[in-house]
Design a protein around this motif. Structure first.
Motif, PDB file in Angstrom:
ATOM      1  N   SER A 145       0.835  -1.211   0.000  1.00 30.37           N
ATOM      2  CA  SER A 145       0.000   0.000   0.000  1.00 30.37           C
ATOM      3  C   SER A 145       0.865   1.255   0.000  1.00 30.37           C
ATOM      4  N   ASP A 149      -6.000  -0.780  -4.873  1.00 32.00           N
ATOM      5  CA  ASP A 149      -5.464  -1.430  -3.674  1.00 32.00           C
ATOM      6  C   ASP A 149      -6.502  -2.424  -3.168  1.00 32.00           C
ATOM      7  N   GLU A 150      -6.217  -3.671  -3.440  1.00 29.62           N
ATOM      8  CA  GLU A 150      -7.114  -4.770  -3.066  1.00 29.62           C
ATOM      9  C   GLU A 150      -8.562  -4.485  -3.445  1.00 29.62           C
TER      10      GLU A 150
END
Ligand code: ADP
Ligand code: MG
Lengths: 510, 237
Positions: B45, B169-170
């Motif tokens: 991240s 991000d995910e």
């Protein structure tokens, strides 16, 4: 408007504010109270200001009267001056005011016995300067008046001749009311005559004309037989509510056309029988001079441009007149200066309530000059204004803290929204603007509500407290400006805090 | 497209220093579809935040489209984010009580030219929604949409300014397996059809397999960086 409401910043603000509706409304209420108080404060302040101005004008604070003859010893010491104010009081009283019958009104015509009939201008009235009791004191001339007009700081100058007269309804035109003819005291009125200058209405700024007008320059030049009636005289001769303009009255067996009726423009001074202003008739001084065969003036009234200038101007006038009258260094003046300060206190140009209020504040009413009186009144209204200012400040502070609180709450609640907006390109200042706008929406909406309440409150104060209030457009604009400023001021910190948020930290919050 | 050199990021937590990134060097070409995998806390991240100009590196250089952005001031970074980068988050991050269409319009409020006119905003947002197949849900609010639909709205929002780099991000972290694949199909299509450079973080193997290149992070360092033979890199532009 539609377009404005659709603007994203506005749209976002509305959504955000409706989210905490109750807090928003309560905060607006705080601001509304503050703004209403601000408005009421200004209304009361302006009203008081106007009252004081009226008072000052009505009492003629900026007025100096120069009387022919030295009927009061020249006084230089101020304590002595106070001691002698008693004399002035008696001399200035209207001849019909017989509260103190043992004191003769020495400044008036010796023939002025109200009990006696003397209606013939060619007989005892028409005596000429010497016999008219002006005698050696008949020193004031029209040229003196013209000279005084040239002094710096002088606003208006009016020469005057004053007599006591009987005014009759002209039997030929004066049909009057049946009651007036049946009752002698109503068709004839013993009153005060002022032969004066066209300038007079400018000097007596607390005058207003019930009907008609004052005499003109032309009528003065021609010594026309026109007369302006004081309200009391008009009422006594023609009955209340009558229209005397265009009718004719008799003075000294001469016919005069009534051209106007004058009354007080302020509630502070009410026309009453026996007063010098409205129980009186006015005509050009030239007319008086012609009919009574006079060439001199009883007095000259001078107004100063500034009431604070009275003392200086008094000295200038004295100096000038002494030179003009050729008075040597060790000789006494042949005229007397009267400032309205003494006059107003002794004749009571103020309503009793005001006088009482002032009297309770100062030890000796006698010592108070009107200047001090005005200051006392101003202080009273200032106290009221400060009181309201304090209330306004407190409620605006509370409202402002409310705004800060609700905006901080909003920032906290919407942290992830702020983060998102920043992630898609909002800069710090974009975020700041959004929150500032929301704060200002609250304060401005509260401000608008406050203006409505404030105007209603001002009217209410005027109605219930009998205190004149003036809501000026400027004060409305100012009140709204203050509300907006409160929003900006108290919204600043939360908005700045929002703009300084780190987008990553903000995004992570949820 | 992207060139990072010796990228490092330190966090100071109390007395001690956390080295989230310890010197990452890599470059990503235009229209590449990179997936980043690695255990939790490995700095994925952090890396993506720097790539997305949401954060600045403590050390090293980051060149985006030929421009060194590692030292740009915040307002400039905001411009870069608005014009060049689109974000998709795990939690969708849609504004509540706001229609899908208005959510998609959001980046258009912060363009270099200021707020884009309402009609044009609507037009562009509709086209972005079309790209994710949600034109019929334009007026729906987030709470009226399924997770997969919400994430598609978020993708449309990321696309509306026509960025050249899309970062996620995910994005499937909150989705079930079926919708996860739907979402990844969209990314794959955007990469191959539009030539958008895409970087997706995930810790699911099958999701990572969508990438044409898979990068493995461990302890703030890249431990493996390989082409995904299973998929042909779609070289466009
Ligand atoms: N704002 C921060 N302050 C302190 N430490 C942080 C912060 N952000 C991330 N870290 C730390 O940096 C490391 C990398 O975190 P992160 O990049 O979120 O890993 P990942 O996304 O791979 O799980 C972790 O040890 C994490 O605790
Ligand atoms: Mg992570």
């Amino acid at each position: 408007m539609q377009k404005f409401l659709r603007h994203p910043v506005v749209d976002t603000a509305i959504k955000a504010l409706s989210r905490n509706r109750l807090q928003t409304v309560l905060t607006m209420l705080g601001i509304a109270v503050g703004v209403a108080t601000v408005l009421a404060m200004m209304a009361v302040g302006a009203g008081a200001q106007r009252s004081i101005e009226q008072q000052v004008r009505a009492a003629g604070l900026n007025q100096i009267t120069i009387r022919a003859g030295n009927w009061r010893p020249k006084i230089t010491d101020s304590d002595e001056a106070v001691a002698h104010q008693g004399d002035a009081r008696e001399s200035l009283r209207h001849p019909l005011d017989r509260r103190n019958p043992d004191v003769l009104p020495i400044a008036f015509h010796p023939e002025d016995d109200p009990m006696e009939k003397h209606d013939h201008p060619t007989a005892r009235q028409r005596l000429g300067d010497l016999e008219a009791g002006l005698g050696s004191a008949a020193t004031m001339t029209f040229d003196d008046a013209e000279a005084l007009r040239q002094l710096p700081g002088v606003q208006y100058v009016a020469g005057g001749i004053h007599e006591n007269v009987r005014v009759h309804l002209d039997p030929s035109t004066g049909s009057g009311s049946p009651r007036a003819t049946s009752r002698g005291d109503q068709k004839r009125w013993f009153t005060r005559m002022h032969g004066t200058d066209v300038m007079m209405p400018s000097i007596k700024r607390a005058w207003t004309f019930t009907s008609g007008r004052f005499f003109t320059e032309r009528e003065q030049d021609r010594a026309s037989q026109v007369v302006v009636l004081g309200q009391v005289v008009a009422d006594k001769l023609f009955g209340p509510g009558a229209a005397p303009v265009g009718r004719e009255v008799m003075l000294w067996n001469q016919t005069f056309e009534v051209i106007g009726v004058v009354t007080s423009a302020t509630w502070v001074v009410q026309p009453a029988p026996g007063d010098d202003q409205f129980d009186a008739v006015y005509m050009p001084y030239t007319t008086t001079q012609r009919l009574l065969n006079l060439s001199k003036l009883n007095d000259i009234t001078v107004t100063a441009e500034s009431s604070g200038d009275i003392s200086r101007l008094s000295r200038e006038i004295t100096k000038l007149l002494r030179i003009r009258h050729g008075i040597g260094d060790h000789e006494a003046d042949d005229f007397t200066l009267i400032t309205q300060a003494t006059k107003a206190l002794t004749t009571g140009g103020l309503p009793p309530s005001v006088a009482r209020a002032v009297a309770s504040n100062v030890a000796e009413l006698e010592k108070v000059t009107l200047e001090q009186l005005a200051m006392t009144m101003e202080r009273a209204s200032r106290t009221m204004t400060w009181l309201l200012a304090a209330v306004a400040a407190v409620s605006l502070l509370v409202g402002g803290i409310g705004i800060m609180n609700i905006t901080l709450l909003s920032v906290t609640e919407r942290t992830s929204e702020i983060g998102l907006r920043m992630a898609v390109g909002a800069r710090g200042k974009d975020v700041m603007r959004q929150f500032l706008f929301e704060a200002v929406v609250i304060s401005a909406a509260g401000g608008l509500a406050g203006i409505v309440v404030g105007v209603i409150a001002s009217i209410g104060i005027a109605r219930t407290l009998q205190w004149a209030t003036v809501v000026s457009p400027l004060s409305v604009v100012l009140a709204f400006g203050i509300a907006t400023a409160v929003g900006v001021f108290f919204g600043w910190y939360p908005a700045r805090r929002a703009s300084k948020l780190d987008p990553i930290v903000a995004l992570r919050r949820d | 497209m992207i060139a990072v050199h010796d990228l490092a990021k330190q966090y100071h937590v109390g007395d001690h220093v956390v080295n989230a990134l310890k010197g990452v060097t890599m470059s990503v070409g235009a229209a590449e579809f990179v997936t980043i995998v690695g255990p939790s806390g490995s700095g994925k991240s952090t890396f993506m935040h720097i790539l997305g100009c949401l954060d600045r590196p403590t050390n090293g250089r980051y060149v985006l489209n030929g421009r060194d952005v590692s030292t740009l001031p915040p307002d400039e970074l905001a411009r870069v984010r608005n014009e060049t980068i689109g974000f998709v988050f795990q939690g969708f991050n849609l504004l509540a009580r706001t229609s899908a269409l208005e959510n998609v319009e959001l980046p258009l409020l912060y363009t270099r030219q200021g707020v884009v006119r309402a009609a044009e905003r609507r037009d562009r947002a509709m086209r972005a929604l079309e790209a994710v197949g949600l034109t019929d849900r334009a007026d729906h609010h987030p709470n009226q949409l399924s997770g997969g639909q919400q994430q598609r709205v978020a993708i449309a929002r990321a696309l509306v300014t026509q960025p050249s780099l899309l970062l996620a991000d995910e994005p499937t972290g909150n989705l079930d397996s079926a919708t996860s694949h739907e979402v990844m199909e969209i990314f794959a299509r955007l990469s191959s059809d539009r030539g958008i450079t895409i970087v997706v973080i995930t810790h699911e193997r099958d999701i990572a397999a969508y990438g044409t290149r898979i990068v493995d992070f461990r302890d703030g360092l890249v431990v493996s960086d390989r082409a995904n033979e299973a998929r042909e890199p779609a070289r466009v532009g």
